[in-house]
Scaffold this active site. Structure first.
Site, mmCIF file in Angstrom:
data_model
loop_
_atom_site.group_PDB
_atom_site.id
_atom_site.type_symbol
_atom_site.label_atom_id
_atom_site.label_comp_id
_atom_site.label_asym_id
_atom_site.label_seq_id
_atom_site.Cartn_x
_atom_site.Cartn_y
_atom_site.Cartn_z
ATOM 1 N N LYS A 172 68.673 3.951 30.429
ATOM 2 C CA LYS A 172 68.412 5.236 29.873
ATOM 3 C C LYS A 172 69.620 6.294 30.147
ATOM 4 C CE LYS A 172 66.031 8.926 28.559
ATOM 5 N NZ LYS A 172 65.076 9.593 29.461
ATOM 6 N N LYS A 244 73.105 17.924 32.749
ATOM 7 C CA LYS A 244 72.739 17.073 33.659
ATOM 8 C C LYS A 244 72.932 15.425 33.283
ATOM 9 C CE LYS A 244 68.075 16.067 34.261
ATOM 10 N NZ LYS A 244 67.920 14.416 34.080
#
Length: 299
Positions: A172, A244
């Site tokens: 990811k 983030k």
């Protein structure tokens, strides 16, 4: 056999996932917001009075947190969900938190008789409700088999990338490098089209029909053009999420002494957007960092 699922957090992604799962499983949900619990109950999800009540006796528990620190706090801190998990239960981590500390979380869960399934997902709320998510998974085979019916109910593409927690986060991280760069590139391209005096909608239509197209251009492009409207585009993925996520990408690259200059440049655009107060807007609003106003308006 997996029959009972707990969903902790009924936000933009949690609620449609819980609703989708309720068509097949007994689903208990918990959220600190009473209105989200009420919405979930209307859609077949049994509301729980607390997170501990939600997970008690559940075969699988879906959690979505922003950071690894939040994950550890949820499981082992004051909330202490790990103490309330059934023996053999699987905790399915659906968010992107990076690989740091994941192995330790898995070990601590195993010591209490539960298992971690590392399963970050992509797709957004609409696709979550339709069972059309991309989910990449790192998990021990036995834990995966318990989680598989839940994951298959949510995913149109289920990719098993490794046999240990952390493998899903690793893939990811790579995925988010590409997504962040593509969103930033789409923003720059549409801003340039506007500066050159081109019709923005026609430009987007032409670009998405040719070799320059990407999923992010086709998906975020229309929303980028709405970023200048009052209220902006519907928020399907917040800009500060990519602050983030690209931070995770940068940290991973540095840890492995890998240069990632394009990802770093994209990260700076999102950081600038957050600094300008755009963090709560859709991530397509990063176009406003490149071009604060449209052609013909005062710049």
């Amino acid at each position: 056999m997996t029959s009972t699922v707990a969903v902790i957090g009924l936000g933009a992604m949690g609620l449609p996932m819980a609703t989708r799962l309720a068509a097949r499983f007994d689903v208990r949900g918990f959220d600190i917001a009473a209105e989200r619990l009420a919405l979930a109950e209307q859609q077949g999800v049994a509301p729980a009075a607390s997170a501990a009540d939600a997970v008690a006796g559940a075969d699988a528990v879906l959690v979505a947190v922003r950071t690894g620190e939040q994950l550890r706090e949820l499981l082992f801190g004051d909330t202490g969900l790990a103490e309330h998990l059934a023996d053999g239960a699987v905790v399915i981590l659906t968010s992107t938190v990076g690989t740091d500390g994941i192995a330790d979380v898995a070990e601590r869960l195993a010591a209490s008789g539960a298992h971690l399934v590392d399963a970050p997902l992509s797709g957004g709320p609409v696709r979550a409700g339709e069972g059309d998510l991309l989910i990449v998974v790192g998990a021990e085979p036995a834990a995966l088999e318990t989680a598989r019916p839940v994951l298959e109910q949510l995913a149109s593409t289920l990719s098993i990338v490794g046999d240990k927690p952390g493998d899903g986060q690793a893939l990811k991280t790579v995925n988010q490098l590409l997504c962040g760069v593509h969103i930033a590139a789409a923003a720059e391209a549409l801003a340039l089209a506007d500066a050159l005096g081109l019709d923005r909608e026609r430009t987007l239509e032409a670009l998405t029909a040719g070799a320059a197209n990407s999923f992010m251009l086709g998906n975020r492009g229309p929303r980028a053009l709405q970023a200048y409207d009052e209220g902006g585009a519907e928020v399907l993925s917040r800009l500060d999420i990519f602050v983030k996520d690209l931070g995770i990408v940068g940290a991973a690259a540095r840890a492995h002494h890998l240069a990632a200059p394009v990802a770093a440049a994209a990260e700076q655009l999102f950081l600038l957007g957050e600094a300008q107060g755009l963090g709560h807007l859709d991530d397509s609003a990063v176009i406003r960092v490149v071009a604060p106003t449209l052609r013909g308006e005062a710049r």
